[in-house]
Design a protein around this motif. Structure first.
Motif, short mmCIF file in Angstrom:
data_model
loop_
_atom_site.label_atom_id
_atom_site.label_comp_id
_atom_site.label_asym_id
_atom_site.label_seq_id
_atom_site.Cartn_x
_atom_site.Cartn_y
_atom_site.Cartn_z
N SER A 1 0.80 -1.27 -0.08
CA SER A 1 0.06 -0.09 -0.03
C SER A 1 0.95 1.13 -0.06
O SER A 1 0.29 2.46 -0.20
CB SER A 1 -0.90 0.02 1.23
OG SER A 1 -0.21 -0.16 2.34
N GLY A 2 2.19 1.23 0.13
CA GLY A 2 2.94 2.22 0.13
C GLY A 2 3.70 2.37 -1.02
O GLY A 2 4.59 3.33 -1.44
N ALA A 3 3.26 1.73 -1.99
CA ALA A 3 4.10 1.69 -3.19
C ALA A 3 3.39 2.79 -4.21
O ALA A 3 2.37 3.12 -3.95
CB ALA A 3 3.90 0.46 -4.13
N ASP A 4 4.07 3.26 -5.09
CA ASP A 4 3.66 4.51 -5.90
C ASP A 4 2.43 4.25 -6.75
O ASP A 4 1.63 5.08 -6.94
CB ASP A 4 4.70 5.04 -6.93
CG ASP A 4 6.02 5.72 -6.05
OD1 ASP A 4 5.76 6.00 -4.84
OD2 ASP A 4 7.05 5.71 -6.93
N ASP A 5 2.38 3.04 -7.05
CA ASP A 5 1.30 2.53 -7.81
C ASP A 5 0.32 1.57 -7.21
O ASP A 5 -0.37 0.72 -7.71
CB ASP A 5 1.85 1.70 -9.22
CG ASP A 5 2.57 0.57 -8.98
OD1 ASP A 5 2.92 0.37 -7.64
OD2 ASP A 5 2.78 -0.19 -9.63
N ALA A 6 0.10 1.86 -5.95
CA ALA A 6 -0.63 1.14 -4.86
C ALA A 6 -2.00 0.88 -5.35
O ALA A 6 -2.65 -0.31 -5.43
CB ALA A 6 -0.56 1.47 -3.46
N ASP A 7 -2.68 1.64 -6.04
CA ASP A 7 -3.92 1.73 -6.46
C ASP A 7 -4.05 0.65 -7.65
O ASP A 7 -4.97 -0.22 -7.34
CB ASP A 7 -4.52 2.97 -6.87
CG ASP A 7 -4.89 4.04 -5.72
OD1 ASP A 7 -4.90 3.77 -4.72
OD2 ASP A 7 -5.07 5.13 -5.96
N LEU A 8 -3.35 0.87 -8.45
CA LEU A 8 -3.27 -0.44 -9.73
C LEU A 8 -3.11 -1.69 -8.98
O LEU A 8 -3.57 -2.56 -9.37
CB LEU A 8 -2.43 -0.08 -10.54
CG LEU A 8 -2.02 -0.95 -11.71
CD1 LEU A 8 -3.32 -1.04 -12.50
CD2 LEU A 8 -0.62 -0.85 -12.46
N ARG A 9 -2.00 -1.83 -8.25
CA ARG A 9 -1.65 -3.24 -7.75
C ARG A 9 -2.85 -3.61 -6.88
O ARG A 9 -3.41 -4.88 -7.03
CB ARG A 9 -0.65 -3.06 -6.67
CG ARG A 9 0.75 -2.50 -7.35
CD ARG A 9 1.87 -2.47 -6.32
NE ARG A 9 2.84 -2.07 -6.76
CZ ARG A 9 4.39 -2.38 -6.17
NH1 ARG A 9 4.34 -3.38 -5.01
NH2 ARG A 9 5.23 -1.92 -6.51
N LEU A 10 -3.61 -2.90 -6.05
CA LEU A 10 -4.57 -3.17 -5.41
C LEU A 10 -5.84 -3.55 -5.91
O LEU A 10 -6.73 -4.29 -5.51
CB LEU A 10 -4.81 -2.47 -4.11
CG LEU A 10 -3.85 -2.31 -3.22
CD1 LEU A 10 -4.04 -1.13 -2.01
CD2 LEU A 10 -3.53 -3.61 -2.31
N SER A 11 -6.05 -2.99 -7.23
CA SER A 11 -7.15 -3.18 -7.97
C SER A 11 -7.03 -4.64 -8.90
O SER A 11 -7.99 -5.24 -9.19
CB SER A 11 -7.17 -2.18 -9.02
OG SER A 11 -6.34 -2.37 -10.26
N LEU A 12 -6.01 -5.03 -8.66
CA LEU A 12 -5.65 -6.58 -9.43
C LEU A 12 -5.53 -7.58 -8.16
O LEU A 12 -5.04 -8.71 -8.70
CB LEU A 12 -4.43 -6.46 -10.22
CG LEU A 12 -4.50 -5.48 -11.21
CD1 LEU A 12 -3.23 -5.52 -12.24
CD2 LEU A 12 -5.62 -5.76 -12.31
N ALA A 13 -5.72 -7.37 -7.01
CA ALA A 13 -5.53 -8.25 -5.92
C ALA A 13 -6.85 -9.09 -5.87
O ALA A 13 -8.00 -8.73 -5.91
CB ALA A 13 -5.24 -7.61 -4.55
N GLY A 14 -6.50 -10.28 -5.58
CA GLY A 14 -7.68 -11.42 -5.69
C GLY A 14 -7.90 -12.08 -4.16
O GLY A 14 -7.47 -11.61 -3.22
N SER A 15 -8.31 -13.47 -4.40
CA SER A 15 -8.65 -13.86 -2.99
C SER A 15 -7.53 -14.57 -2.31
O SER A 15 -7.64 -14.72 -0.93
CB SER A 15 -9.64 -15.21 -3.63
OG SER A 15 -8.87 -16.09 -4.27
#
Lengths: 300, 300
Positions: free
Chosen positions: B212-226
């Protein structure tokens, strides 16, 4: 116009070939059949047993050899471990119908793109790589469901050489499965997935191996509760599949592991020095981020 | 014979005081009441709001001050964060009934034992430390249930100075809640829990903070799954509570983190060197151990 695109009344529905009729391949077939996007569904793959079960479950109409799948299919989805894709593409190529769409569901994309271009040559124009982010914890055709992709994200990484027709059809098919389609570059996909999927699996597996390798593992494991259960669940996944993923996405995984380990060491230092304030700040930051993600993503 | 031990017909049932009427304290009260082991249940604690809600839910009959809880109770359970226990014991001590049993539900035990002996002096003979391994993911009296401990493990770490009566009563009460009671030394408990509970929380929190501290956290978290969902779930827990746990069990946690990090670095090296065999061996070992634990523990 390709048979695959044309699903109008009075015309025959496209034939779907699923290579690897497990959870993902079976669910794709079930979802497309329910949506009326495909007619006959044929299955191929290494596991004869899975094909027999998939036919028994009504996921496929017929099990065929790879070559026959290529001869008949208007749409071919590769739902096998990523490592198997290059060899499968090479076997399919000589028999492909002129306008057949090819796609895959692998967890890594840059390596699949490379393999597809190498194996398919000019025919890579109809290979649209994909990655549905859904359901890795169950396996096998018995777990397949027409609902698996509803509301889930599917990343497609179209190639610059893809025809507009193939690109549009791939998007249309995944949307028909109920998925949210996101288009990305293969490298960006792999970097993001290294972070939110591959590194968690790596850490959970190392942790599980460490605990179960301790002298008093039985005692420890007898005291493990629901936190342990959730944290380690992914480590039960297929070693073959995850070995392929780690090797295929090695650089991105190593880079993320490095970033993780830097913060781990920093936080360990804070604990060793009894710096409760720094520890609390990290725990609170993580908790807030996780709660926000949970509420926004619809996950608990 | 103490009032607490004597629940025979015609005699009054013991009074239970719950200090901290959240999930665990509330569930303990509900389970003992259902089992007919306690009569009146009184609640005390820092959060007036939780006390009001607990009374509304019927978990407690009355909210009282700590001193009154000590005056009335035959059994007192401390279900507060571990860090609050020393001060609470000091406040209870002057008003305790002669044979009152004291117990707690904290996630660490060596520090609680030390605090109890220091605060209670001779009266530590009736303090029987405990740790129910259940339900950390929900909080608050609304989540309390008489079934929470059914089939779950509760570790008790009786003190050598405990009277036979207090020790026996503590075991009896937890068994009456449906729990499997395990007796251990405090240090052994803390070492085992560092491994299967505290380190997973530490790793999940560091991981969540890193992503969540990464620059592109939003993108990463939008691709997180189960997988991400399960792996990170525990990181949403209370920062206050977990800071207390890490500080209280610091040495054992640091030792386990060191063992984890050694295997992490070794496995990272295997990946960096492209040693698929070693990587596969670790993944398979983890998968087999997790599947075995899942089937044996009744967890998925």
């Amino acid at each position: 116009m390709s048979a695959a695109l044309d699903a109008a009344p009075g015309r025959e529905l496209p034939v779907l070939a699923v290579v690897g009729v497990g959870l993902i391949g079976g669910s794709f077939a079930a979802a497309l059949r329910r949506a009326g996007k495909v007619g006959k569904v044929i299955g191929a793959g290494r596991s004869r047993d899975a094909l027999v079960r998939a036919k028994g479950l009504g996921l496929i109409d017929e099990a065929v050899a790879l070559e026959d799948a290529a001869r008949q299919a208007d749409i071919i989805v590769l739902a096998t471990p990523v490592g198997a894709i290059p060899a499968i593409l090479s076997r399919l190529l000589p028999f492909l119908k002129p306008d057949a769409l090819l796609t895959d569901v692998g967890s890594t994309k840059a390596d699949v793109v490379k393999a597809a271009r190498s194996a398919l040559g000019d025919r890579s124009e109809c290979f649209v790589p994909g990655h549905p982010i859904a359901g890795a914890e169950k396996t096998g055709p018995e777990a397949a469901s027409a609902d698996l992709f509803v509301g889930r994200t599917v990343v497609l990484t179209p190639l610059e050489e893809n025809t507009e027709q193939c690109r549009t059809l791939a998007i249309d098919l995944w949307k028909a499965c109920g998925a949210r389609v996101v288009l990305m570059e293969p490298d960006a996909h792999d970097a993001a997935l290294a972070s939110v999927s591959h590194v968690p699996h790596f850490l959970a597996s190392v942790f599980m191996a460490q605990v179960s390798g301790a002298d008093d593992a039985d005692l420890r494991l007898s005291l493990a509760g629901s936190g342990f259960r959730d944290f380690t669940r992914i480590s039960a996944g297929s070693a073959e599949m995850w070995q392929d993923i780690f090797m295929a996405n090695r650089d991105a995984v190593l880079q993320e592991l490095k970033a993780f380990r830097a913060l781990l060491e920093q936080t360990e230092s804070a604990l060793a020095q009894g710096d409760a304030r720094e520890l609390h700040e990290l725990l609170e930051r993580a908790a807030v981020a996780r709660r926000f993600w949970g509420s926004r993503s619809g996950h608990e």
